[in-house]
Motif scaffolding. Structure first.
Motif, PDB file in Angstrom:
ATOM      1  N   GLU A 299       0.818  -1.222   0.000  1.00  0.00           N
ATOM      2  CA  GLU A 299       0.000   0.000   0.000  1.00  0.00           C
ATOM      3  C   GLU A 299       0.848   1.267   0.000  1.00  0.00           C
ATOM      4  N   GLU A 300       2.038   1.183  -0.572  1.00  0.00           N
ATOM      5  CA  GLU A 300       2.891   2.362  -0.600  1.00  0.00           C
ATOM      6  C   GLU A 300       2.301   3.467  -1.459  1.00  0.00           C
ATOM      7  N   HIS A 301       1.480   3.091  -2.448  1.00  0.00           N
ATOM      8  CA  HIS A 301       0.858   4.110  -3.281  1.00  0.00           C
ATOM      9  C   HIS A 301      -0.124   4.955  -2.479  1.00  0.00           C
ATOM     10  N   VAL A 302      -0.768   4.345  -1.488  1.00  0.00           N
ATOM     11  CA  VAL A 302      -1.698   5.094  -0.636  1.00  0.00           C
ATOM     12  C   VAL A 302      -0.920   6.001   0.313  1.00  0.00           C
ATOM     13  N   THR A 303       0.090   5.439   0.949  1.00  0.00           N
ATOM     14  CA  THR A 303       0.897   6.227   1.887  1.00  0.00           C
ATOM     15  C   THR A 303       1.534   7.423   1.201  1.00  0.00           C
ATOM     16  N   LEU A 304       2.069   7.196   0.011  1.00  0.00           N
ATOM     17  CA  LEU A 304       2.752   8.271  -0.703  1.00  0.00           C
ATOM     18  C   LEU A 304       1.771   9.364  -1.121  1.00  0.00           C
ATOM     19  N   ARG A 305       0.626   8.976  -1.666  1.00  0.00           N
ATOM     20  CA  ARG A 305      -0.337   9.994  -2.108  1.00  0.00           C
ATOM     21  C   ARG A 305      -0.905  10.766  -0.923  1.00  0.00           C
ATOM     22  N   ASP A 306      -1.063  10.097   0.212  1.00  0.00           N
ATOM     23  CA  ASP A 306      -1.529  10.801   1.414  1.00  0.00           C
ATOM     24  C   ASP A 306      -0.482  11.802   1.887  1.00  0.00           C
ATOM     25  N   ARG A 307       0.774  11.369   1.915  1.00  0.00           N
ATOM     26  CA  ARG A 307       1.847  12.263   2.371  1.00  0.00           C
ATOM     27  C   ARG A 307       1.993  13.475   1.473  1.00  0.00           C
ATOM     28  N   LEU A 308       1.727  13.298   0.181  1.00  0.00           N
ATOM     29  CA  LEU A 308       1.892  14.390  -0.772  1.00  0.00           C
ATOM     30  C   LEU A 308       0.617  15.203  -0.976  1.00  0.00           C
ATOM     31  N   GLY A 309      -0.446  14.864  -0.236  1.00  0.00           N
ATOM     32  CA  GLY A 309      -1.676  15.642  -0.319  1.00  0.00           C
ATOM     33  C   GLY A 309      -2.436  15.468  -1.614  1.00  0.00           C
ATOM     34  N   LEU A 310      -2.371  14.277  -2.201  1.00  0.00           N
ATOM     35  CA  LEU A 310      -2.998  14.043  -3.501  1.00  0.00           C
ATOM     36  C   LEU A 310      -4.363  13.367  -3.393  1.00  0.00           C
ATOM     37  N   LEU A 311      -4.813  13.080  -2.183  1.00  0.00           N
ATOM     38  CA  LEU A 311      -6.089  12.397  -2.016  1.00  0.00           C
ATOM     39  C   LEU A 311      -7.211  13.399  -1.773  1.00  0.00           C
ATOM     40  N   SER A 312      -8.354  13.151  -2.384  1.00  0.00           N
ATOM     41  CA  SER A 312      -9.538  13.957  -2.094  1.00  0.00           C
ATOM     42  C   SER A 312     -10.551  13.150  -1.288  1.00  0.00           C
ATOM     43  N   THR A 313     -10.184  11.894  -0.967  1.00  0.00           N
ATOM     44  CA  THR A 313     -10.985  10.995  -0.140  1.00  0.00           C
ATOM     45  C   THR A 313     -10.188  10.697   1.125  1.00  0.00           C
ATOM     46  N   PRO A 314     -10.842  10.545   2.289  1.00  0.00           N
ATOM     47  CA  PRO A 314     -10.096  10.241   3.527  1.00  0.00           C
ATOM     48  C   PRO A 314      -9.161   9.053   3.346  1.00  0.00           C
ATOM     49  N   VAL A 315      -7.951   9.184   3.880  1.00  0.00           N
ATOM     50  CA  VAL A 315      -6.936   8.160   3.662  1.00  0.00           C
ATOM     51  C   VAL A 315      -7.375   6.811   4.207  1.00  0.00           C
ATOM     52  N   GLU A 316      -8.151   6.813   5.296  1.00  0.00           N
ATOM     53  CA  GLU A 316      -8.604   5.548   5.864  1.00  0.00           C
ATOM     54  C   GLU A 316      -9.486   4.790   4.864  1.00  0.00           C
ATOM     55  N   GLN A 317     -10.321   5.544   4.155  1.00  0.00           N
ATOM     56  CA  GLN A 317     -11.183   4.910   3.158  1.00  0.00           C
ATOM     57  C   GLN A 317     -10.363   4.360   1.994  1.00  0.00           C
ATOM     58  N   VAL A 318      -9.395   5.150   1.530  1.00  0.00           N
ATOM     59  CA  VAL A 318      -8.564   4.711   0.409  1.00  0.00           C
ATOM     60  C   VAL A 318      -7.744   3.485   0.815  1.00  0.00           C
ATOM     61  N   ARG A 319      -7.229   3.492   2.041  1.00  0.00           N
ATOM     62  CA  ARG A 319      -6.430   2.353   2.503  1.00  0.00           C
ATOM     63  C   ARG A 319      -7.293   1.094   2.625  1.00  0.00           C
ATOM     64  N   ALA A 320      -8.514   1.277   3.101  1.00  0.00           N
ATOM     65  CA  ALA A 320      -9.408   0.123   3.216  1.00  0.00           C
ATOM     66  C   ALA A 320      -9.750  -0.436   1.839  1.00  0.00           C
ATOM     67  N   GLU A 321      -9.952   0.457   0.867  1.00  0.00           N
ATOM     68  CA  GLU A 321     -10.245   0.006  -0.489  1.00  0.00           C
ATOM     69  C   GLU A 321      -9.046  -0.728  -1.094  1.00  0.00           C
ATOM     70  N   ALA A 322      -7.823  -0.232  -0.812  1.00  0.00           N
ATOM     71  CA  ALA A 322      -6.624  -0.892  -1.328  1.00  0.00           C
ATOM     72  C   ALA A 322      -6.451  -2.271  -0.699  1.00  0.00           C
ATOM     73  N   ALA A 323      -6.731  -2.365   0.601  1.00  0.00           N
ATOM     74  CA  ALA A 323      -6.607  -3.660   1.282  1.00  0.00           C
ATOM     75  C   ALA A 323      -7.630  -4.653   0.733  1.00  0.00           C
ATOM     76  N   ALA A 324      -8.833  -4.162   0.475  1.00  0.00           N
ATOM     77  CA  ALA A 324      -9.862  -5.046  -0.074  1.00  0.00           C
ATOM     78  C   ALA A 324      -9.486  -5.503  -1.485  1.00  0.00           C
ATOM     79  N   GLU A 325      -8.932  -4.590  -2.277  1.00  0.00           N
ATOM     80  CA  GLU A 325      -8.491  -4.944  -3.631  1.00  0.00           C
ATOM     81  C   GLU A 325      -7.416  -6.022  -3.571  1.00  0.00           C
ATOM     82  N   ARG A 326      -6.463  -5.837  -2.652  1.00  0.00           N
ATOM     83  CA  ARG A 326      -5.376  -6.812  -2.528  1.00  0.00           C
ATOM     84  C   ARG A 326      -5.918  -8.178  -2.097  1.00  0.00           C
TER      85      ARG A 326
END
Length: 708
Positions: free
Chosen positions: A585-612
């Motif tokens: 999930e480094e793509h989520v961590t990196l986009r969160d750190r760089l302020g590129l998300l318009s959706t809460p990071v917890e939601q994006v991380r949960a979606e990435a975990a579900a995809e995986r």
């Protein structure tokens, strides 16, 4: 079709110039541009739509425009087809029309027959203009022919381009799939590189991949030229030109004249190399500026050494063949070398046709020769690399990558400004990975101006890139159909699509690839109209299938047997982290750190975990993965999944082969992340040199999995 924000005349004008304000987004919803955005896009096309009166004038102009021309600026058709060509003359005047065939297919003259198509004459600019219609024969050979019209009110000629109905696969790909390696060349360094992977490394990497791993192609990042002097733009996808090669990739020691230098001159070359050779072992960001400063100094020494009569004749022939395009590029390099970045140039230097530029061309003639010579040297080394990898056993050899556009202050933007639009840049609307949209800062082709130029700048670019290629990947191939134009001053969200003549652009691409004997792969990811992929397949252009993007409606992975055959199938792409990083999930961590998300990071991380987890379940169901697998086993299982598809080409990233976790590029960023500067390393950050790559156990294991 009803519209709520566009008044009718503005909509008609937009349609006349192929501006498409409404589109279906990645979210499945329809989105529509504002009136102001449409007006700004039209302004970038050179159309004033600022008032209702201006809109009316522009509509009248565009409706009469074809009638002002004797012939269309260019006619593009498929082999075996017949098309009607309108010929405009003063009403009642006779006209003779014929074809002159391409000298490359034997030349000669072909008569063209007038057909009985009744079209009412039109009053245009105080003249009654009539239209005669002529049918081109349906048995014309492939090539660039010319149609001519002669009469009392007609004296015109235009190219007629006959393109393949379909680009066929090479024989070796007709009945079996092949796999190959995907590499960011600058990141793959040997102990004799000058801090950056180069064309000698390319040849060695390709030969070893063929010999040791039985790979059949080597896809590399775009090798297009960057700035001639430091600082260099790191992104290979934001070049100064797409036609010519970045001399940064030249191996100085492989230039023939280097072998004949005097002891003193050889010492100068060695002194230049010494500090940057040490950079090969530096795990930090790749320093292109240091590498190019050293190479340029060394190449100046080599350039000054006399060439033999035969070598000079070969160089002269290269310059003549490349023609005005090379002269303009070399002159631009010399101007930047003398006057600095284009942003600081005077207005007269910004005009390639000005007296100031003509005077500078005389004054800087020696430097123009130097920059032309660098292209010749790079071309020789590219030619050798393709020959070496094919002799090593690769079916295709080197697969070049064509960027979607160029730097707004680069050589192409200067020399080709008549066919590039100003006032807007290319980008992409918001999608699931870039929720704020993207602005790539690149000036787009002007559709009408490119057609008026008979697509020659596009053709010349393709011919140069394809010259030493077994295949070519077209980045954002959707740009041959439509591009997302972002007017200057607008956010990437506030743009509109502009359509292109895809039959012409795809046809010319197929024709030039046919002549070069190359396979064409289109990167058709993103917001794609469903018919586009079908059209490309019909023309023999392969698509791109990335495992993480191949999902069913319920979010589960698409079964491998349902993938397209005519495609390059891969697990990942250069705009995602390598697979090990994606799984973490480094793509989520990196986009969160760089302020590129318009959706809460917890939601994006949960979606990435579900995809995986959906992917892991699918791998287990297929027997490709056991319980409690290691990272290496998961990466190999994902590649076995891709290898089980019917795709004719299978790609493996070198970063995946060695367990790298860091992304080469994070879309939507500039200096916030070291884009395009990450040297090849394993999962622990330990550098992987070219000399050690083919004894790397993890890489060999993945190659064995693909070989199965």
């Amino acid at each position: 079709m009803p519209h709520t924000t566009l008044h009718e005349d503005l909509w008609r004008l937009a349609a006349a110039y192929d501006v498409v304000p409404a589109y279906r987004g990645h979210d499945g919803h329809d989105h529509e541009a504002s009136d102001e955005t449409v007006i700004r896009v039209l302004a970038a096309l050179g159309v004033d739509a600022s008032t209702p009166e201006r809109v009316a004038l522009a509509l009248d102009h565009v409706e009469n425009m074809p009638w002002r021309r004797v012939l269309p600026p260019v006619v593009v058709l498929r082999q075996g087809s017949s098309v009607n060509v309108p010929v405009h003359v003063t009403h009642g005047d006779p006209v003779e029309v014929w074809l002159e065939l391409d000298p490359e297919v034997g030349g000669g003259r072909r008569e063209v027959v007038q057909v009985d198509v009744v079209v009412e004459p039109r009053q245009v600019d105080g003249r009654l203009v009539g239209r005669a219609t002529f049918a081109l024969p349906d048995d014309l050979p492939l090539g660039w022919h010319e149609i001519r019209a002669e009469g009392p009110s007609a004296h015109a000629h235009s190219p007629v381009v006959v393109t393949p109905e379909r680009l066929e696969l090479p024989e070796r790909l007709q009945d079996r799939a092949v796999w190959g390696v995907m590499a960011q060349l600058y990141s793959v360094r040997s102990r004799t590189s000058w801090g950056v992977g180069d064309l000698a490394d390319l040849a060695e990497l390709g030969w070893l991949a063929a010999h040791r791993w039985h790979a059949d192609f080597l896809l590399v990042n775009p090798l297009h030229a960057a700035e001639p002097v430091e600082p260099l733009t790191p992104s290979p996808y934001l070049p100064t030109t797409r036609r010519f090669v970045n001399p940064l990739y030249i191996r100085v020691e492989d230039v023939r004249e280097t072998a004949y230098l005097s002891a003193a001159d050889r010492a100068l070359v060695e002194w230049a190399a010494e500090p940057v050779l040490a950079l090969d072992a530096d795990p930090g960001p790749i320093d292109r500026d240091a590498a190019w400063a050293a190479k340029r100094a060394a190449l100046e020494v080599v350039f000054a050494h006399p060439r033999s009569a035969a070598r000079q004749a070969e160089f002269d022939a290269f310059v003549e063949e490349e023609g005005e395009g090379l002269r303009e590029f070399a002159l631009w390099c010399a101007l930047v070398e003398r006057y600095g970045p284009v942003a600081g140039w005077s207005d007269d230097l910004r005009d390639p046709l000005s007296d100031a530029v003509a005077a500078a061309a005389v004054e800087l003639a020696d430097r123009v020769v130097f920059w032309s010579w660098l292209q010749w040297v790079a071309d020789e080394q590219l030619q050798r690399a393709q020959r070496v990898v094919r002799e090593g056993g690769m079916a295709l050899g080197i697969m070049h990558d064509l960027a979607v556009g160029v730097h707004p202050e680069g050589a192409d933007a200067w020399a080709l400004r008549d066919v590039l639009a100003t006032g807007a840049s290319v980008g992409a609307p918001p999608d699931m990975y870039n929720q704020q949209g993207q602005d790539w800062s690149q000036p787009p082709w002007h559709p009408d101006a490119l057609a008026r130029a008979a697509y020659r700048p596009y053709r010349d670019m393709l011919r140069t890139v394809l010259r030493h290629a077994g295949a070519i990947r077209i980045d954002h191939v959707l740009g041959l159909f439509r591009l997302w134009w972002v007017p200057v001053g607008n956010s990437p969200r506030d743009g509109a699509y502009v359509r292109y003549d895809h039959d012409a652009l795809v046809g010319i691409l197929a024709l030039e690839a046919h002549r070069a004997g190359a396979v064409v792969i289109g990167e058709d990811l993103g917001t794609v109209e469903p018919w586009v992929s079908d059209y490309l397949s019909e023309r023999g252009i392969l698509g791109t299938s990335v495992l993480w993007f191949e999902q069913q409606h319920d979010g589960r992975p698409r079964p491998p047997e349902s993938y397209r055959r005519l495609a390059l199938a891969t697990v990942t792409t250069h705009d995602l982290p390598p697979t090990a990083g994606y799984l973490a999930e480094e793509h989520v961590t990196l986009r969160d750190r760089l302020g590129l998300l318009s959706t809460p990071v917890e939601q994006v991380r949960a979606e990435a975990a579900a995809e995986r987890e959906r992917m892991m379940s699918a791998l287990r169901e297929r027997g490709l993965l056991g319980h409690d697998p290691s990272e290496r086993e998961i990466v190999e299982a994902l590649h076995r999944w891709v290898a089980a598809t019917p795709a004719v080409l299978l790609g493996v990233s070198l970063a995946d082969a060695v367990g790298e976790r860091r992304a080469q590029n994070q879309p939507g960023t500039d200096r916030e992340y070291p884009n395009w500067k990450v040297p090849l390393a394993d999962g622990t950050g330990q550098l992987v040199m070219l000399e050690d790559l083919f004894t790397n156990a993890r890489a060999q294991s993945l190659a064995d999995a693909m070989g199965e």
